[in-house]
Design a protein around this motif. Structure first.
Motif, PDB file in Angstrom:
ATOM      1  N   HIS A 263       0.872  -1.164   0.000  1.00  0.00           N
ATOM      2  CA  HIS A 263       0.000   0.000   0.000  1.00  0.00           C
ATOM      3  C   HIS A 263       0.916   1.224   0.000  1.00  0.00           C
ATOM      4  O   HIS A 263       1.635   1.468   0.975  1.00  0.00           O
ATOM      5  N   VAL A 264       0.900   1.957  -1.083  1.00  0.00           N
ATOM      6  CA  VAL A 264       1.791   3.105  -1.239  1.00  0.00           C
ATOM      7  C   VAL A 264       1.117   4.362  -0.708  1.00  0.00           C
ATOM      8  O   VAL A 264      -0.060   4.623  -0.991  1.00  0.00           O
ATOM      9  N   VAL A 265       1.871   5.145   0.063  1.00  0.00           N
ATOM     10  CA  VAL A 265       1.468   6.503   0.411  1.00  0.00           C
ATOM     11  C   VAL A 265       2.484   7.418  -0.269  1.00  0.00           C
ATOM     12  O   VAL A 265       3.660   7.443   0.102  1.00  0.00           O
ATOM     13  N   ALA A 266       2.033   8.105  -1.296  1.00  0.00           N
ATOM     14  CA  ALA A 266       2.905   8.894  -2.158  1.00  0.00           C
ATOM     15  C   ALA A 266       2.801  10.368  -1.799  1.00  0.00           C
ATOM     16  O   ALA A 266       1.699  10.908  -1.662  1.00  0.00           O
TER      17      ALA A 266
ATOM     18  N   LYS B 212      -4.644  -0.620  -2.569  1.00  0.00           N
ATOM     19  CA  LYS B 212      -5.107   0.702  -2.148  1.00  0.00           C
ATOM     20  C   LYS B 212      -3.926   1.604  -1.809  1.00  0.00           C
ATOM     21  O   LYS B 212      -2.949   1.169  -1.196  1.00  0.00           O
ATOM     22  N   TRP B 213      -4.027   2.859  -2.227  1.00  0.00           N
ATOM     23  CA  TRP B 213      -2.936   3.793  -2.016  1.00  0.00           C
ATOM     24  C   TRP B 213      -3.483   5.168  -1.652  1.00  0.00           C
ATOM     25  O   TRP B 213      -4.691   5.395  -1.749  1.00  0.00           O
ATOM     26  N   ALA B 214      -2.594   6.053  -1.239  1.00  0.00           N
ATOM     27  CA  ALA B 214      -3.000   7.408  -0.861  1.00  0.00           C
ATOM     28  C   ALA B 214      -1.973   8.397  -1.375  1.00  0.00           C
ATOM     29  O   ALA B 214      -0.805   8.046  -1.628  1.00  0.00           O
ATOM     30  N   TYR B 215      -2.416   9.634  -1.523  1.00  0.00           N
ATOM     31  CA  TYR B 215      -1.538  10.698  -2.002  1.00  0.00           C
ATOM     32  C   TYR B 215      -1.614  11.878  -1.044  1.00  0.00           C
ATOM     33  O   TYR B 215      -2.699  12.236  -0.558  1.00  0.00           O
ATOM     34  N   VAL B 216      -0.464  12.490  -0.779  1.00  0.00           N
ATOM     35  CA  VAL B 216      -0.388  13.670   0.086  1.00  0.00           C
ATOM     36  C   VAL B 216       0.426  14.733  -0.630  1.00  0.00           C
ATOM     37  O   VAL B 216       1.537  14.459  -1.098  1.00  0.00           O
ATOM     38  N   GLY B 217      -0.118  15.934  -0.706  1.00  0.00           N
ATOM     39  CA  GLY B 217       0.567  17.020  -1.396  1.00  0.00           C
ATOM     40  C   GLY B 217       1.230  18.009  -0.464  1.00  0.00           C
ATOM     41  O   GLY B 217       1.481  19.149  -0.849  1.00  0.00           O
TER      42      GLY B 217
ATOM     43  N   LEU C  41       1.835  13.802   6.431  1.00  0.00           N
ATOM     44  CA  LEU C  41       2.085  12.591   5.649  1.00  0.00           C
ATOM     45  C   LEU C  41       1.934  11.342   6.510  1.00  0.00           C
ATOM     46  O   LEU C  41       1.267  10.376   6.114  1.00  0.00           O
ATOM     47  N   VAL C  42       2.521  11.354   7.686  1.00  0.00           N
ATOM     48  CA  VAL C  42       2.436  10.186   8.570  1.00  0.00           C
ATOM     49  C   VAL C  42       1.000   9.986   9.054  1.00  0.00           C
ATOM     50  O   VAL C  42       0.500   8.849   9.113  1.00  0.00           O
ATOM     51  N   ASP C  43       0.327  11.071   9.375  1.00  0.00           N
ATOM     52  CA  ASP C  43      -1.068  10.962   9.820  1.00  0.00           C
ATOM     53  C   ASP C  43      -1.951  10.344   8.739  1.00  0.00           C
ATOM     54  O   ASP C  43      -2.863   9.553   9.040  1.00  0.00           O
ATOM     55  N   GLU C  44      -1.681  10.690   7.482  1.00  0.00           N
ATOM     56  CA  GLU C  44      -2.460  10.114   6.379  1.00  0.00           C
ATOM     57  C   GLU C  44      -2.216   8.613   6.285  1.00  0.00           C
ATOM     58  O   GLU C  44      -3.159   7.826   6.112  1.00  0.00           O
ATOM     59  N   ALA C  45      -0.963   8.195   6.398  1.00  0.00           N
ATOM     60  CA  ALA C  45      -0.653   6.768   6.332  1.00  0.00           C
ATOM     61  C   ALA C  45      -1.344   6.006   7.459  1.00  0.00           C
ATOM     62  O   ALA C  45      -1.962   4.950   7.236  1.00  0.00           O
ATOM     63  N   LEU C  46      -1.269   6.538   8.657  1.00  0.00           N
ATOM     64  CA  LEU C  46      -1.876   5.853   9.794  1.00  0.00           C
ATOM     65  C   LEU C  46      -3.398   5.887   9.723  1.00  0.00           C
ATOM     66  O   LEU C  46      -4.074   4.903  10.058  1.00  0.00           O
TER      67      LEU C  46
ATOM     68  N   PHE D 137      -4.328   3.377   6.762  1.00  0.00           N
ATOM     69  CA  PHE D 137      -3.896   1.979   6.797  1.00  0.00           C
ATOM     70  C   PHE D 137      -3.550   1.463   8.189  1.00  0.00           C
ATOM     71  O   PHE D 137      -3.329   0.265   8.363  1.00  0.00           O
ATOM     72  N   GLY D 138      -3.453   2.340   9.169  1.00  0.00           N
ATOM     73  CA  GLY D 138      -3.241   1.898  10.532  1.00  0.00           C
ATOM     74  C   GLY D 138      -1.833   1.486  10.893  1.00  0.00           C
ATOM     75  O   GLY D 138      -1.565   1.071  12.028  1.00  0.00           O
ATOM     76  N   ARG D 139      -0.902   1.594   9.953  1.00  0.00           N
ATOM     77  CA  ARG D 139       0.482   1.245  10.233  1.00  0.00           C
ATOM     78  C   ARG D 139       1.381   1.933   9.202  1.00  0.00           C
ATOM     79  O   ARG D 139       0.893   2.520   8.232  1.00  0.00           O
ATOM     80  N   LEU D 140       2.689   1.825   9.416  1.00  0.00           N
ATOM     81  CA  LEU D 140       3.666   2.417   8.500  1.00  0.00           C
ATOM     82  C   LEU D 140       4.932   1.590   8.626  1.00  0.00           C
ATOM     83  O   LEU D 140       5.553   1.564   9.685  1.00  0.00           O
TER      84      LEU D 140
END
Length: 259
Positions: free
Chosen positions: A40-43, A64-69, A81-86, A89-92
């Motif tokens: 799961h990529v967080v870009a 499933k992936w997410a994007y942060v600008g 960025l970290v808050d979006e990942a957690l 997806f609940g982990r990093l």
């Protein structure tokens, strides 16, 4: 078919891989291969059309992936960025500090603004994102941080003094963090590419052609690296396979520096 397009596996199945500077060049090769190996990529990227580019690289079949600008050269941007990942997806599990890009010019031609921007892009992005993820990884007792440094730090490449100051800081941060967090299941390494084929280098901008040729002439293999070749090294160090490797700077350089 490119190298990273040919790879399919489950090395990162269900893991969350955060990649900064993800919308082009080396970053796009990293996220593409990570997704094809189950991540799961967080870009993260600041490009105006970054999310559309990332969607194109990952394709419809990606996990499933997410994007942060956000601007990850700031503490708030890295935390977002970290808050979006957690939150998603609940982990990093993995952080790849790939955001960078230098303003390459003779040292005395730099202005205070261009020096500050070079350090912000390359060093502060790495510092803030690393500080944001370590508490999460420490609680999990697992994490991989892979920084993208520069082989030019080792070979003193012309017109790279300010860029090398920033990337040299990344190399130094790597060894310090690796020792500090080695007992907590976290590894910290750097991949240091030489000149690499990216949309920018392939476009052959007139002001950079001479510099590119000088760089290529320093590489015994006789060519620039492919982005997928750099991504391969990054994702090896980001994997569980590399659990006994930490505090290392791995040059991907076609022999331009040795040992």
């Amino acid at each position: 078919m490119s190298v990273h397009e040919a790879i399919v596996g489950d090395r990162f199945r269900d893991q969350v891989v955060v990649v900064t500077g993800a919308a082009g060049g080396i970053g796009s090769a990293i996220i593409t291969r990570a997704a094809r190996e189950g991540a799961h990529v967080v870009a993260a990227d600041r490009a105006p059309d970054g999310e559309q580019k990332v969607a194109g690289f990952l394709g419809a079949d990606a996990p499933k992936w997410a994007y942060v600008g956000s601007d990850v050269s700031t503490e708030d941007g890295a935390r977002q960025l970290v808050d979006e990942a957690l939150g998603r997806f609940g982990r990093l599990d993995v952080l790849v500090n790939n955001a960078g890009g230098g303003i390459i010019k003779p040292f005395l031609d730099h202005t205070p603004e261009t020096m500050r921007e070079t350090v912000d892009r390359n060093l502060w992005t790495t510092v803030w994102c690393s500080r944001a993820v370590v508490p999460v990884m420490s609680e999990q007792r697992y994490g991989r941080i892979v920084n993208v440094g520069a082989d030019s730090v080792r070979n003193g490449l012309f017109e790279h003094a300010m860029y090398n100051a920033a990337k040299g800081g990344v190399h130094g941060l790597t060894t310090g963090m690796a020792r500090e967090f080695a007992g907590g299941g976290i590894t910290v390494n750097t991949v240091a590419p030489t000149g690499t084929e990216t949309p920018f280098t392939l476009s052959r901008p007139p002001e950079a052609v001479e510099r590119f040729e000088k760089t290529r002439n320093l590489i015994p293999v006789g060519r620039f690296a492919k982005a997928a070749e750099v991504a391969s090294a990054v994702l090896y160090l980001a994997s569980e396979e590399a659990s006994f490797i930490t505090g290392q700077v791995l040059s991907i350089n076609g022999g331009s520096t040795m040992l």
